[in-house]
Write a protein that holds these residues in place. Sequence first.
Motif, PDB file in Angstrom:
ATOM      1  N   UNK A   1       7.388 -27.040  -0.867  1.00  0.00           N
ATOM      2  CA  UNK A   1       5.979 -27.529  -0.534  1.00  0.00           C
ATOM      3  C   UNK A   1       5.645 -26.387  -0.077  1.00  0.00           C
ATOM      4  N   UNK A   2       3.896 -27.436   0.148  1.00  0.00           N
ATOM      5  CA  UNK A   2       2.924 -25.520   1.057  1.00  0.00           C
ATOM      6  C   UNK A   2       3.675 -25.425   2.119  1.00  0.00           C
ATOM      7  N   UNK A   3       4.608 -26.379   3.165  1.00  0.00           N
ATOM      8  CA  UNK A   3       5.476 -25.955   4.396  1.00  0.00           C
ATOM      9  C   UNK A   3       5.677 -24.696   3.764  1.00  0.00           C
ATOM     10  N   UNK A   4       7.433 -24.890   2.479  1.00  0.00           N
ATOM     11  CA  UNK A   4       7.902 -23.695   2.272  1.00  0.00           C
ATOM     12  C   UNK A   4       7.280 -22.621   1.712  1.00  0.00           C
ATOM     13  N   UNK A   5       6.429 -22.816   1.199  1.00  0.00           N
ATOM     14  CA  UNK A   5       5.852 -21.369   0.138  1.00  0.00           C
ATOM     15  C   UNK A   5       5.588 -20.731   1.674  1.00  0.00           C
ATOM     16  N   UNK A   6       4.342 -21.314   2.394  1.00  0.00           N
ATOM     17  CA  UNK A   6       3.721 -20.801   3.831  1.00  0.00           C
ATOM     18  C   UNK A   6       5.406 -19.918   4.345  1.00  0.00           C
ATOM     19  N   UNK A   7       6.142 -20.674   4.936  1.00  0.00           N
ATOM     20  CA  UNK A   7       7.921 -19.763   5.456  1.00  0.00           C
ATOM     21  C   UNK A   7       8.153 -19.262   4.778  1.00  0.00           C
ATOM     22  N   UNK A   8       8.281 -18.721   3.402  1.00  0.00           N
ATOM     23  CA  UNK A   8       8.789 -17.677   2.638  1.00  0.00           C
ATOM     24  C   UNK A   8       7.886 -17.031   2.942  1.00  0.00           C
ATOM     25  N   UNK A   9       6.352 -16.699   2.903  1.00  0.00           N
ATOM     26  CA  UNK A   9       5.629 -15.429   3.060  1.00  0.00           C
ATOM     27  C   UNK A   9       5.299 -14.994   4.865  1.00  0.00           C
ATOM     28  N   UNK A  10       5.830 -15.843   5.449  1.00  0.00           N
ATOM     29  CA  UNK A  10       6.409 -15.427   7.048  1.00  0.00           C
ATOM     30  C   UNK A  10       7.210 -14.834   7.281  1.00  0.00           C
ATOM     31  N   UNK A  11       8.808 -15.775   7.173  1.00  0.00           N
ATOM     32  CA  UNK A  11      10.115 -15.235   7.526  1.00  0.00           C
ATOM     33  C   UNK A  11      10.102 -13.665   7.557  1.00  0.00           C
ATOM     34  N   UNK A  12       9.708 -12.743   6.532  1.00  0.00           N
ATOM     35  CA  UNK A  12      10.136 -11.441   6.753  1.00  0.00           C
ATOM     36  C   UNK A  12       8.899 -10.725   7.536  1.00  0.00           C
ATOM     37  N   UNK A  13       8.405 -11.672   8.203  1.00  0.00           N
ATOM     38  CA  UNK A  13       7.203 -11.049   9.873  1.00  0.00           C
ATOM     39  C   UNK A  13       8.124 -11.361  10.423  1.00  0.00           C
ATOM     40  N   UNK A  14       8.252 -12.452  10.662  1.00  0.00           N
ATOM     41  CA  UNK A  14       9.402 -12.433  11.925  1.00  0.00           C
ATOM     42  C   UNK A  14      10.736 -11.625  12.322  1.00  0.00           C
ATOM     43  N   UNK A  15      11.835 -11.465  10.862  1.00  0.00           N
ATOM     44  CA  UNK A  15      12.081 -10.380  10.388  1.00  0.00           C
ATOM     45  C   UNK A  15      12.435  -9.253  11.293  1.00  0.00           C
ATOM     46  N   UNK A  16      11.120  -8.737  10.142  1.00  0.00           N
ATOM     47  CA  UNK A  16      10.608  -7.307  10.680  1.00  0.00           C
ATOM     48  C   UNK A  16       9.957  -6.849  11.339  1.00  0.00           C
ATOM     49  N   UNK A  17       9.412  -7.655  12.285  1.00  0.00           N
ATOM     50  CA  UNK A  17       9.175  -7.683  13.363  1.00  0.00           C
ATOM     51  C   UNK A  17      10.263  -7.634  14.619  1.00  0.00           C
ATOM     52  N   UNK A  18      11.038  -8.249  14.428  1.00  0.00           N
ATOM     53  CA  UNK A  18      12.177  -8.250  15.184  1.00  0.00           C
ATOM     54  C   UNK A  18      13.445  -7.245  15.388  1.00  0.00           C
ATOM     55  N   UNK A  19      13.087  -6.527  13.985  1.00  0.00           N
ATOM     56  CA  UNK A  19      13.966  -4.935  13.268  1.00  0.00           C
ATOM     57  C   UNK A  19      13.123  -4.185  13.752  1.00  0.00           C
ATOM     58  N   UNK A  20      11.640  -4.253  14.407  1.00  0.00           N
ATOM     59  CA  UNK A  20      10.981  -2.771  14.335  1.00  0.00           C
ATOM     60  C   UNK A  20      11.340  -2.558  16.181  1.00  0.00           C
ATOM     61  N   UNK A  21      12.821  -3.661  16.848  1.00  0.00           N
ATOM     62  CA  UNK A  21      12.944  -3.026  17.974  1.00  0.00           C
ATOM     63  C   UNK A  21      14.015  -2.070  18.229  1.00  0.00           C
ATOM     64  N   UNK A  22      14.885  -2.386  17.070  1.00  0.00           N
ATOM     65  CA  UNK A  22      15.896  -1.508  16.369  1.00  0.00           C
ATOM     66  C   UNK A  22      15.479   0.206  15.871  1.00  0.00           C
ATOM     67  N   UNK A  23      14.542  -0.436  15.045  1.00  0.00           N
ATOM     68  CA  UNK A  23      14.070   1.500  14.081  1.00  0.00           C
ATOM     69  C   UNK A  23      12.786   1.898  15.312  1.00  0.00           C
ATOM     70  N   UNK A  24      12.488   1.228  16.354  1.00  0.00           N
ATOM     71  CA  UNK A  24      11.816   1.937  16.843  1.00  0.00           C
ATOM     72  C   UNK A  24      12.626   3.043  17.762  1.00  0.00           C
ATOM     73  N   UNK A  25      14.050   2.951  18.014  1.00  0.00           N
ATOM     74  CA  UNK A  25      15.217   3.728  18.899  1.00  0.00           C
ATOM     75  C   UNK A  25      15.393   4.590  18.023  1.00  0.00           C
ATOM     76  N   UNK A  26      16.065   4.123  16.505  1.00  0.00           N
ATOM     77  CA  UNK A  26      16.658   4.782  15.701  1.00  0.00           C
ATOM     78  C   UNK A  26      16.471   6.406  15.423  1.00  0.00           C
TER      79      UNK A  26
END
Length: 433
Positions: A59-84
Amino acid sequence: MPRITYWNPEDEKFWNNEGKKHARRNLWISVPSLMLAFIVWQIWSVVAVRLNDIGFNFTEAQLLTLAAIPGLVGATLRFVYTFAVGSIGGKNWTVISTAILAIPTIGIGIAVQNPNTPYSVMLLLAALCGLGGGNFSSSSANISFLFPKKEKGTALGINGGLGNMGVSVVQFVTPLVISSGTFALIGDKQVLANGQEVWLQNAAFIWVIPIIIMTFLALFKMDNVPGAKQSVKDQFVIVKRKHTWIMTILYIATFGSFIGYSAAFPLLLRSQFPEYVSLAFLGALVGAAARPIGGWISDKFGGAKVTAFVLVTMAIGVFGVIYFLNSKQFAGFLVSFLVLFIASGIGSGSTFQMIPSIFIPKEAAPVIGFTAAFAAYGSFLIPKLFGWSVNTTGSYVPAFYFFIAFYVISIGLNWYYYQRKATVTKVIVKQAG
């Protein structure tokens, strides 16, 4: 390479005789490594557009989610990467964070060849692409530490701007490589409804060899410089600083807009002006190209002034998008959106230039990574906000009014804390002390 035993870029004699050549070599390896990270992070913004064309039924919502999920995970990982970087060193972390990008690229290349691949697997691969999103925080923190204060804005602008260019590269290159069997080393072609032959796996497989090359370049040519390492506890003091949070809001308004619009723009074009979807790469291209300019101008005239101009321009640009979207005029819509991208790119450079002027060097590096982590959520929130707006009202326009309100708030914060003459000296002295 010989181990560096002394590092002080503010020592002019050391910088001119020794430091400059090391810093610039690290910068020019960091740039393509970061570009690959952005490519992997944003690969779903273009792959998702083609999935249903090759036999998937999302569905259109599923496709938008696939495009959005990397942003959610990447943003969260940045907190870890910041101090690495402070924990294990800039070179070491660049090697690790670049090498693991091969995991999602190989996985996507395999998964897209089978239309029966479960949506859950696609979500997992989209989440793994978030590994690329984390790199910006560690890369920026590392580059910030390598350069003297007078050159930080320009260096961070080059690193961030050319790194951001990965978004445009993946959106431009993908349509070209999927139409050719030359890069299809693994798997068969897919046939579209109109009879056109494509190899969607190329969109991922083409980046595997560059990832391997940059991993080895980072391993043998980058440096861990002394003095950069700090414990996570020492770095974490930044969360107690008021100005960490204010700068985070400003960076969300600028870079958060850039990366969020970049993730959503291809799907937005396909929905509203499908005949022009091939131009989706232009937004990220002009935004990324503008970022080094923002850093350079800010080194000359001051980051707060440039940021103020940028935020006002972005608010005007959004009004333009709303007007031309409602009137279905593509030319005006595209120009207004390009204004948004250019302004957000300049603003990404200007806000980053402000941070080293506000914080002492030991704090500036983790603050840069920390603000970048929060801003990266724009890659998730903006596509999701567009999805909510369409599902709720049938139009993208309500989402844009949220952006205007946020830009107005950011204009006020920037003026109150960093433009008023009475506050500028007070901020710098207090943070330095």
